[in-house]
Structures are given as structure tokens and as C-alpha cells.
Design a protein around this motif. Structure first.
Motif, PDB file in Angstrom:
ATOM      1  N   THR A  95      44.973  24.604  91.989  1.00  0.00           N
ATOM      2  CA  THR A  95      43.404  24.292  92.082  1.00  0.00           C
ATOM      3  C   THR A  95      43.587  23.542  93.582  1.00  0.00           C
ATOM      4  N   ALA A 122      44.294  26.148  96.505  1.00  0.00           N
ATOM      5  CA  ALA A 122      43.088  26.700  96.896  1.00  0.00           C
ATOM      6  C   ALA A 122      42.474  25.707  97.793  1.00  0.00           C
ATOM      7  N   THR A 166      32.942  29.842  83.910  1.00  0.00           N
ATOM      8  CA  THR A 166      33.603  30.773  84.640  1.00  0.00           C
ATOM      9  C   THR A 166      32.814  32.070  85.264  1.00  0.00           C
ATOM     10  N   PHE A 225      31.128  33.279  89.076  1.00  0.00           N
ATOM     11  CA  PHE A 225      31.360  34.816  89.584  1.00  0.00           C
ATOM     12  C   PHE A 225      29.920  35.259  90.128  1.00  0.00           C
ATOM     13  N   GLN A 260      28.156  34.560  93.146  1.00  0.00           N
ATOM     14  CA  GLN A 260      28.632  35.154  94.235  1.00  0.00           C
ATOM     15  C   GLN A 260      28.131  36.593  94.597  1.00  0.00           C
ATOM     16  N   GLY A 319      34.857  39.689  87.563  1.00  0.00           N
ATOM     17  CA  GLY A 319      34.528  38.344  87.121  1.00  0.00           C
ATOM     18  C   GLY A 319      34.587  38.285  85.392  1.00  0.00           C
ATOM     19  N   THR A 367      38.432  38.867  84.358  1.00  0.00           N
ATOM     20  CA  THR A 367      39.090  37.490  84.588  1.00  0.00           C
ATOM     21  C   THR A 367      38.546  36.518  83.360  1.00  0.00           C
ATOM     22  N   ARG A 395      46.354  37.508  90.644  1.00  0.00           N
ATOM     23  CA  ARG A 395      45.314  37.208  91.348  1.00  0.00           C
ATOM     24  C   ARG A 395      43.994  36.757  90.683  1.00  0.00           C
ATOM     25  N   ARG A 396      43.691  37.489  89.484  1.00  0.00           N
ATOM     26  CA  ARG A 396      42.468  37.326  88.851  1.00  0.00           C
ATOM     27  C   ARG A 396      42.489  35.973  88.180  1.00  0.00           C
ATOM     28  N   SER A 403      41.783  33.147  90.361  1.00  0.00           N
ATOM     29  CA  SER A 403      40.691  33.115  90.848  1.00  0.00           C
ATOM     30  C   SER A 403      39.612  32.501  89.837  1.00  0.00           C
ATOM     31  N   THR A 425      40.368  28.721  89.677  1.00  0.00           N
ATOM     32  CA  THR A 425      39.836  27.859  90.741  1.00  0.00           C
ATOM     33  C   THR A 425      38.368  27.960  90.721  1.00  0.00           C
ATOM     34  N   SER A 426      37.889  28.736  90.002  1.00  0.00           N
ATOM     35  CA  SER A 426      36.424  28.880  89.874  1.00  0.00           C
ATOM     36  C   SER A 426      35.733  27.830  89.187  1.00  0.00           C
TER      37      SER A 426
END
Lengths: 286, 279
Positions: free
Chosen positions: A167, A170, B157, B161, B164, B195, B198, B266-267, B270, B273-274
Motif C-alpha cells: 500500500t 503504491a 473493492t 473498481f 474507474q 475488477g 480480482t 498484479r491483480r 491492485s 491498494t484499492s
């Protein structure tokens, strides 16, 4: 109002969350133990009786104190490690960064059960790798209260530092390069720019990570339950979560267990309100 | 970071530190894998690489009902709970992300409340309720609490997503003559899929890893999941020395997690961090 979109979620949340929550409140006001579960005796209303029993019990205060100190220790170490590694991630090459990310995510996602078992075996008094390497044959890491807590804490940190690291990394990436370039043009070194620009910009994110860690580490259950076999020798490694569970399930004092549950919920509620304030400061609107 | 201060020497120093951390994160997992391949005789030799490799521990666990049933329960329960939670979460998150309605703030507040809630508090009431409804020690008895406690994570989450997604594309597609259904299928669904996927991974990890509900709301092999079954591997049952069997079982439940991380790193990042909350 898009009721139909929300109905299915509510259809689960009302019977599975709202109703048990109501039951929790109710149970905490009754003397509800094994005779009442089996229907042998009617439940007796004791009002705040469970709470006064609880607050009069020195064991409760010991456990509460231990929980706070243990959670605080885990949070501090997790954050220090996570933040340091987030900075490290900005300094290393792409390959090293990817490796770090993979390794950290594996630790993060590994079942708490696996983590507990692994670390138990790593530190086992007879077959453990650690005792082998350190030459401490037969040393029992779970014998001493503080050492046992430190060991469980290490597992908790192992599971939770990746979230902080990823986190914050990022967040660091999201700092606009133009601001840092401007600072460099004005003669600020990398360290100064980091301290004076990156850290202040990350402050709201840091607040979120701190509070999430508090919420998470305050609720540690599996690691304590598994590694110290239900709370340590004579319950010396008990934390509130395990204490509530033991009161309710091992000694069938459901009323008292519920009262502990209420106390925990209130504590976490306060932390959550702080979280909401931190969220609002980031300008996040959900 | 300015490029000027990252000299070659510094790069090496940081790289070395990186290796240390990678070892800290991975050694425990590798160590248990190594133990699971050791024979009973060499289990305590402290060697990092097994001297004698064996699959006996795996053969042992897969030959017992205790483990095989538990694995089936774990897979079934986690998959069903994930599927339901993601569908319900998608609907609610769509409402949260795109529409304004009274009580939206309250809904978000409740989600947060559930996310922070100490699950252990609800274990006794749930135990009572499930016993009276006949749900105790059944699949739904675990699936329902998993959905409950992963829904906030899913909604949070997913709505991050969904916010965006350029929803104007939907309008544009309709102007070009697409029906609402086509616009959704051809334009919106492909944009929303990552999204949703993920979120599914995060929810699955949560359900798969749970120990608290699984130990308190089950009592037999009918619905016990692997983390719990593993805690019952003791010398008294069919495992004379359970260490090897425990390690093998721990490796088996960690494999899907490692695969997720390898393929969807990667997913997952993301998703985390969302603003995802680890339950």
C-alpha cells in the motif's frame, strides 16, 4: 432507489449479521451456560451482571492489557518493516522488486494456519531449524510468556507487513514526479525531498494503514490459538479474542463470552471511527 | 528518487537487503515443504534439503477420509461462498458506485462495521442460531458466515473498481444502436471483469484461510475444512507421528494460494491498494 440491487446483500446480512448481533447483546445480559443450552434450566436475566463479573475479574484486566501491548507491538513492527520495505522497493531494480512483491504476497496470502504451523516447527524445541542453527537444543520458545508472545508476533508480522509495504509503495509511486523535480531544482536532496514532500503527502495513507493494522492485530486468533495451544501455559498468552472464545466454548459460559465480545466490539468501534476520520481526510468518498 | 544518488554500489547494497527480505518471507514456506518430503527418520535432522525424499506423507493424508473429505469441503465451501459473495457484491457495488440513493452512507457505514467487527463475538450467537435451524455442521453453515464477512470486502473493492469505468461508453454504444443488453455485454462487462475477478481472488483467499468459523461451527468430517482437520492430526488418531502429515496438509492448502500469487500478482496488488481490508 435501486432497492433490488441491494436486496440480495441485505437478505444475507440481516439474518447473518444483524440478528446475531442482536442475540449477542441479549446473551450478554443473561446467565446462559450449559444447563440453559440443553434446555434444562431457563435462562436467567442478570442485567449488567456479566459485565460486573467481568470487570471484577483481575484475569480480564490482565488479558486486556496483554492484548493491547501485543497488538501495539505487532502494529509498530509491522509498520516499521512495511514502510522501510516500501522505500526499499523504490530503490531496487525491476527484477528485485518483482521478486520481493511475489515473496511478500505469498506470506500475506498464506493461510494463518500454515503460517502458525510452519513457525511452530521452525521454532520447535527438538526438530526446529532455529534451535539447530543456534545450537539451543531442547530450548522451548513457548515456555516464557514474553518469548512466546514475541514468537507469535513474528508470525503476525510475517502475515501483515506485505499489506503495509504494498500500500505504501503504491502511495509513494503516486506522488507526482513533477513535485519532486521542482524540489530538486530548488536544491533539496533526495532525503530532504522524501522527508518534506513524500511523507507529508502520504500521511493520510499512513493513517489508514496504521488503523487497519490495529484492527487486524487486535483480532489475532488463529496464531495464538494454534501456536500456544489455546492461550499458552496456564493461559499466559491469552488475548481478548481467544479469551472470549474459551469462555464461550471451553467453559460454556455463553453469557460471559458475549459480554467480552461486546467489550471488544466497542473498542474496535472507537478505532473504526478514527479510521473514518482518516478516510475523510484523504478526500475519499465511498 | 533522483537518479544521481543511486550508484552501482548502492544498488548492490539494496539488492542484498532485498534478498534478505525475500528469504524472510519465503523460508518458512520452503521449510514446511521440505519437512513434508522428509521420511520419518530424517524429520528431525534439521537439514534444509531432505536427505531422503519421500511422498509418504502425502500418501498418508490422501489415504485418510479425514483429509480427503476436508479438502473437498474446503474447495466446495470456498468456491460457493466466493461465487455468491461476488454476485451479491457486484450488485450492491454497482448501486454504490453509480447511483445516489438515501441510506447510501448508512450502507457504507454498515460495511465498514462488519469489516472491523471481531468475528469471535458473533460465534456464540451464530452457533445458537445454526443449531436451532439445523445449519450447524453443514456446508451452508459455513458458507453463510463467509458471505457475510466477505461482502464488505467485495463491495468496497468492487465499487472502487467500478468508479474507474468510463460509463459514458455505455451511452455511446447505445447511440450507435446497441440495445441496453448489448451495451452491457459488449462494453461494460469486459471493462468490469478484471475488477470482479480480482475481488473473487481476495474473497476466495479469505474463505479458504478461515480457521475461527470453521473450528466453531463444525463438529464432524461432514463440513470440517482443511485448516481445522489439520489441527486434529494428533498422535491419537491414525497418524503415529503427525508432524509429516501436518506439513503435507499445510503444503496442500498453501498451493492454491501460491498459484494465485504467481499468476495474478498484479491483480492482487491492485485489489489490495484499492482499499481492500484483510479480514
Amino acid at each position: 432507489m435501486p432497492v433490488w440491487l441491494l436486496l440480495p446483500a441485505l437478505a444475507v446480512l440481516v439474518p447473518m449479521f444483524a440478528y446475531p448481533l442482536y442475540q449477542l447483546g441479549l446473551l450478554s445480559l443473561f446467565d446462559y451456560g450449559q444447563p440453559q443450552v440443553s434446555g434444562g434450566e431457563p435462562a436467567r436475566f442478570v442485567g449488567a451482571g456479566n459485565f460486573s463479573t467481568l470487570f471484577a475479574d483481575p484475569a480480564f484486566w490482565t488479558v486486556l492489557g496483554q492484548t493491547v501491548v501485543f497488538a501495539a507491538g505487532c502494529v509498530v513492527v509491522t509498520l516499521a518493516l512495511g514502510a522501510a520495505l516500501a522505500v526499499l522497493m523504490t530503490r531496487i531494480g525491476k527484477l528485485a522488486r518483482t521478486m520481493l512483491s511475489y515473496a511478500a504476497l505469498t506470506a500475506w496470502a498464506a493461510p494463518a494456519m500454515t503460517g502458525s504451523v510452519v513457525w511452530m516447527f521452525l521454532f520447535d524445541s527438538n526438530l526446529g531449524l532455529v534451535n539447530e542453527v543456534l545450537g539451543l537444543d531442547g530450548y522451548n520458545w513457548l515456555y516464557d510468556r514474553t518469548v512466546a508472545f514475541a514468537l507469535v508476533g513474528a508470525v503476525v508480522v510475517w502475515h501483515s507487513f506485505p499489506f503495509v509495504m504494498i500500500t505504501l509503495y503504491a502511495g509513494i509511486q503516486a506522488v507526482p514526479p513533477s513535485v519532486l523535480e521542482a524540489a530538486a531544482l530548488d536544491g533539496a536532496g533526495a532525503a530532504t525531498a522524501f522527508r518534506r514532500i513524500t511523507v507529508p503527502m502520504l500521511r493520510p495513507l499512513i493513517a489508514i494503514v496504521v488503523i487497519q493494522s490495529i484492527i487486524w492485530d487486535f483480532k489475532v486468533f488463529t496464531q495464538i490459538y494454534v501456536m500456544t495451544r489455546g492461550g499458552g501455559i496456564a493461559g499466559q498468552n491469552m488475548v481478548l479474542n481467544v479469551y472470549a472464545y474459551q469462555k464461550a466454548f471451553a467453559s460454556s459460559q455463553y453469557g460471559l463470552g458475549s459480554a467480552i465480545g461486546i467489550v471488544m466490539t466497542l473498542i474496535l468501534l472507537v478505532v473504526t471511527l478514527l479510521y473514518l476520520r482518516a478516510l475523510r481526510r484523504t478526500g475519499e468518498v465511498l | 528518487m533522483a537518479a544521481s544518488d543511486t550508484t552501482v554500489a548502492a544498488k548492490w547494497r539494496w539488492g542484498l537487503l532485498d534478498v534478505v527480505v525475500v528469504v524472510f518471507a519465503l523460508v518458512p514456506v520452503l521449510w514446511i515443504a521440505s519437512l513434508s518430503f522428509k521420511t520419518t527418520g530424517t524429520l528431525t535432522d534439521g537439514n534444509f534439503v531432505p536427505r531422503e525424499w519421500t511422498l509418504d506423507n502425502y500418501r498418508t493424508i490422501f489415504s485418510t477420509n479425514q483429509f480427503v473429505r476436508a479438502l473437498g469441503n474446503s474447495i466446495g465451501i470456498a468456491l460457493i461462498a466466493t461465487a455468491v459473495a461476488v454476485v451479491l457484491g457486484t450488485m450492491a457495488a454497482y448501486a454504490v458506485a453509480r447511483l445516489d440513493f438515501p441510506g447510501k452512507k448508512a450502507l457504507v457505514g454498515v460495511s465498514l462495521l462488519i469489516a472491523m467487527f471481531p468475528q469471535v463475538s458473533l460465534v456464540s450467537p451464530l452457533f445458537e442460531i445454526e443449531r436451532s435451524l439445523g445449519l450447524f455442521d453443514t456446508w451452508p453453515g459455513l458458507i453463510l458466515p463467509y458471505i457475510t464477512f466477505s461482502l464488505p470486502l467485495a463491495i468496497y473493492t468492487l465499487s472502487a473498481f467500478f468508479k474507474q469505468i468510463p460509463w459514458d461508453l455505455e451511452k455511446a454504444a447505445k447511440m450507435d444502436g446497441a440495445t441496453s443488453g448489448q451495451a452491457f455485454r459488449r462494453v461494460i462487462a469486459p471493462l468490469a471483469a478484471p475488477g470482479v475477478f480480482t475481488t473473487a481472488i481476495l474473497v476466495f483467499i479469505f474463505c479458504w484461510n478461515d480457521f475461527l468459523f470453521a473450528i466453531s461451527l463444525t463438529s464432524t468430517e461432514r463440513s470440517r475444512t482443511v485448516p481445522v482437520a489439520l489441527s486434529f492430526f494428533t498422535g491419537e488418531s491414525q497418524f503415529e507421528d503427525p508432524t509429516g502429515a501436518i506439513c503435507a496438509a499445510a503444503v496442500v492448502i498453501t498451493i492454491p494460494i501460491i498459484l494465485f500469487v504467481l499468476f495474478f500478482q498484479r491483480r492482487i496488488v491492485s485489489g489490495l491498494t484499492s482499499g481492500a481490508v484483510k479480514g
